[in-house]
Design an enzyme around this catalytic site. Structure first.
Site, short mmCIF file in Angstrom:
data_model
loop_
_atom_site.label_atom_id
_atom_site.label_comp_id
_atom_site.label_asym_id
_atom_site.label_seq_id
_atom_site.Cartn_x
_atom_site.Cartn_y
_atom_site.Cartn_z
N HIS A 1 0.84 -1.21 0.00
CA HIS A 1 0.00 0.00 0.00
C HIS A 1 0.88 1.27 0.00
O HIS A 1 0.73 2.14 -0.87
CB HIS A 1 -0.91 -0.03 1.23
CG HIS A 1 -1.86 1.13 1.32
ND1 HIS A 1 -3.17 1.05 0.91
CD2 HIS A 1 -1.70 2.41 1.76
CE1 HIS A 1 -3.77 2.21 1.10
NE2 HIS A 1 -2.90 3.05 1.61
N GLU A 2 1.79 1.34 0.95
CA GLU A 2 2.63 2.54 1.04
C GLU A 2 3.58 2.63 -0.16
O GLU A 2 3.94 3.73 -0.59
CB GLU A 2 3.41 2.55 2.36
CG GLU A 2 2.55 2.50 3.63
CD GLU A 2 1.49 3.59 3.70
OE1 GLU A 2 1.64 4.63 3.04
OE2 GLU A 2 0.46 3.37 4.40
N GLU B 1 -4.40 8.10 -3.25
CA GLU B 1 -4.97 6.87 -2.68
C GLU B 1 -5.19 5.84 -3.78
O GLU B 1 -5.07 4.64 -3.55
CB GLU B 1 -6.27 7.20 -1.95
CG GLU B 1 -6.78 6.09 -1.05
CD GLU B 1 -5.88 5.79 0.15
OE1 GLU B 1 -4.96 6.60 0.45
OE2 GLU B 1 -6.08 4.75 0.79
N HIS C 1 1.87 4.58 -2.81
CA HIS C 1 2.04 6.03 -2.59
C HIS C 1 3.45 6.47 -3.01
O HIS C 1 3.64 7.50 -3.66
CB HIS C 1 1.84 6.37 -1.11
CG HIS C 1 0.42 6.37 -0.64
ND1 HIS C 1 -0.56 7.16 -1.21
CD2 HIS C 1 -0.20 5.71 0.38
CE1 HIS C 1 -1.71 6.98 -0.57
NE2 HIS C 1 -1.53 6.10 0.39
#
Lengths: 496, 496
Positions: free
Chosen positions: A263-264, A293, A267
């Site tokens: 997830h990170e 996001e 980003h």
């Protein structure tokens, strides 16, 4: 041209101050000793104040007007000038005493919130939260006047330029109508299948970290311009060309930290992929929180939890942790990663129930900003909403309206971008799969290159040269809609 | 009083910018990915530039004059005002274009220096170093005019307020006369005793770190306001209430990292012990580099290498590393920690030969600033000096005038404080032992409290409320002299 060049120099200085704050903020969450907190707060406040001063300086305003009148800029410089104007308008709209009052109120409310959440004591937070709300209403009004928007739209615009309630409402209405049935069906299907076999820990932290680093490498994270570390609340922060992501490890559960890292990393890839020539200027920034996001969720939800990728991941983790038996088969891991389970806590929610948490918060914060509701109504309204949307009875406010830092932290207008990002992720992944036939087969080999290459070209490299809507339509051929997201959920949770 | 209060606010902002730079600088040495170096340089340059702007702002100058004229301040505030004036005078003396030219020249020379040292190529560094020297001469002249000092005295004053060549010369002359004989005698004595038995590695890094942390705890390092990490070149940095020391580990040699940790802990205790009420104001700063170095050397050289402390340390390290045999006895460790061996490299030097490296650099840099020597003369003069002072023939410039970063780094006038600090350490430790009868017995139990308590009261808590000379005389009853340092060396290396 002279005015524009001077603006570039000013905004490079502002960018350097923001980058410095980014590293200091990262450090505060990862390494800083407790006794340094007060001083660190001062340091960041001084840097932010100086950046604000540079932004609202009369010389900056004069140069903006001069550069706009002079014209003659190429397309990127022109877009950069428009972003400078945008930043100036947002900053200049809010009087300095309101900026400072908000900063102080937020610092106080965040501190109180930690204690209030720990003790599930809404009354403790109530006065500080009421003050933050009062100031957010004022900020919304002030920005709204400058931008010709309603106060809540003006707050939305701070996190996602161009985002309006008018665009959100129809999308969220579709989700509200479709998701309860989808969740019920998915749960019924899960129950019929029985529980997935679960791998037994402990799973050593260092092994989890090594697997996380392997996922980052697979995704194309540039370690010459970033790091992976540990923090209580995972985030992606740092500075230009110094993108720092964090995760947290649970020795009893390796699955969560790994998806957190992906997830990170999503980003981080956005930050690392910003247009190189413009990275220190406003036009080189990521476009907004919806697209940000969308990148984390494309990596985590679309690619990371796909059958293809999990088929590659399962033997990797089995070998890393020395596991044996059915719990380490790809099917078991896939079922773990696609479990639907309504719960109280947003950050623990699966992708089917997550939008319910966001719908609720969006409607509550909008009503609060509009003055249609007051702080005292919040706990009851929150509990009612969670009962209506997910059928859950909130046991205490720590599991209800006290769970998130956003409201005491002054981030009003931020919540909807989580679910808009989820929809955008589904739409981008769908378009990428159609454009890159090797994308899904690639994931089955642990190869993110087709996906990330497409995201780089169609999202990251655009910076802020055009709007969220334009980027999304150019990349996917259509405006943001709920259909592709819902189709994705149906395929993953009701079919296959 | 109003002008003074406004100055306190300005200097608190300047302090916050300096603290922010301190953390960013620490990060650059410890964790930062390589690709972030250019951006980090920009960030720190912007912060330093803004701090400089605040310092030389006409409003600051007006308030200084106003507060000085108004008077009526208590003693600490009065001393604070004097320190503000001092900082302003130093900063305002140097025109902004000279500040910037120096900053650019230093950045360039530091980069060239890394390559020049690696390849032992003085010719490569020569042009950049000549430019740094030219600008340091200009800065010395500019500050000298403002302060009524010679250029080199003005540079000394930047690192140690009040320090003058007149005070250094007689002290260094005594050392120059006494040390060669002392070194020869110590070496003869060592040779007669034969080599100390040496412990065989590898010594795991994590064990070394744990022992280092134990030493820091024993010395009273406050971990709520500081950290220990790793960097290529050990240092003490960070920010107010966030003091960060570093060390480096060699798996074949545990002894060096441990003494390095004690050395940096001495610096850190000074920072952590600054007067709490004034920590964010100029009067709350450490007094200068002589006293700073005296604190690291009191911990490392005076206490850390004492027979008493090594007797406590030896069983601790034996147990930590699981060692057996005579190499792990206190006597062997003590002999390791008190070996005298003339060598080319300053940072590797023992306490008897270290002053020779400093004498040489002091005379050379002074001659260069005065214009009595030019850059082309430096390598030859350096080699002559090392031959004369330590009897060594320099094989190449990497072992000679290229070994230190100070000159390319623009830190001219800094070197003498190392040896002044060594003398001050001996004098302070001697006074502390007389005042605290339990000090030496305490060290034999690993208890630094009597020593550190005395240093806190007599050095740390004074901040910059008075001068180096006043602090030293009040603490030890006499001005700085070479006698106690020489007496300490004779006792340790020629007697016992």
């Amino acid at each position: 041209m002279q005015a524009y060049r001077a603006l570039e120099a000013t905004f490079a200085r502002i960018g350097a101050l923001e980058d410095a704050s980014g590293i200091l903020g990262w450090d505060a969450q990862t390494l800083m000793p407790d006794g340094a907190a007060e001083g660190r707060g001062d340091q960041i406040a001084v840097l932010r104040g100086l950046a604000h001063d540079l932004l609202v300086d009369p010389a900056t305003a004069d140069r903006l007007a001069g550069a706009e009148e002079a014209g003659g800029l190429d397309a990127w410089s022109q877009a950069n000038l428009a972003e400078m104007r945008r930043a100036h308008t947002h900053a200049a709209a809010v009087p300095r005493d309101l900026v400072e009052a908000n900063s102080r109120a937020v610092s106080r409310a965040e501190m109180t919130w930690r204690e209030a959440r720990r003790t599930a004591d809404f009354a403790l937070l109530r006065p500080d939260l009421a003050e933050v709300l009062r100031l957010q209403r004022e900020i919304g009004r002030a920005k709204g006047e400058a931008l010709g928007l309603s106060p809540y739209d003006a707050l939305l615009d701070s996190y996602d330029p161009g985002l309006r309630q008018d665009a959100i409402d129809p999308l969220f209405s579709v989700l509200e109508a479709e998701l309860p049935g989808l969740i019920a069906q998915a749960q019924a299907r899960q129950e019929a299948a029985g529980p997935a076999p679960a791998a037994q820990g402990p799973f050593p932290v260092e092994t989890q970290r090594q697997v996380g680093l392997a996922l980052m490498r697979a995704a194309g994270f540039d370690f010459a311009r970033g790091r992976l570390d540990v923090s209580l609340h995972p985030f992606c922060g740092g500075a230009t060309d110094d993108v720092r992501i964090t995760t947290r490890y649970d020795e009893q559960d390796f699955a969560r930290a790994l998806m957190g890292v992906l997830h990170e990393t999503g980003h981080a890839l956005y930050e690392q992929g910003r247009p190189a020539a413009w990275r220190r200027q406003p036009v080189g920034a990521a476009r907004g929180m919806t697209l940000h996001e969308s990148q984390s969720l494309t990596l985590e939800m679309q690619a990371g939890r796909s059958r293809e990728f999990v088929a590659w991941l399962a033997p990797l983790v089995r070998e890393a942790f020395g596991g044996t038996g059915p719990a380490w088969e790809a099917d078991a891991l896939y079922r773990t990663y696609t479990t639907v389970a309504p719960g109280f806590i947003r950050v623990d929610a699966d992708e089917c129930t997550y939008p319910a948490h966001i719908l609720l918060r969006y409607r509550l914060e909008r009503a609060l900003i509009r003055g249609e509701m007051e702080i005292d109504d919040l706990p009851g309204a929150f509990d009612d909403g969670l009962r209506r949307l997910l059928g859950l009875t909130v046991p205490d406010d720590a599991h209800g309206c006290l769970q998130d830092i956003h409201w005491p932290g002054g981030a009003w207008g931020y919540f909807p971008t989580y679910t808009l990002g989820a929809m955008a992720a589904a739409q981008l992944f769908d378009a990428a799969c159609r454009a890159e036939p090797d994308l899904r087969p690639g994931l089955a080999r642990g190869d993110f290159a087709p996906l990330v290459g497409w995201l780089r070209a169609n999202v990251h490299a655009k910076g802020s040269a055009c709007g969220t809507r334009e980027i999304l339509e150019a990349a996917t051929g259509r405006p943001l809609s709920a259909d592709i997201f819902l189709g994705h959920l149906r395929r993953r949770y009701l079919e296959a």
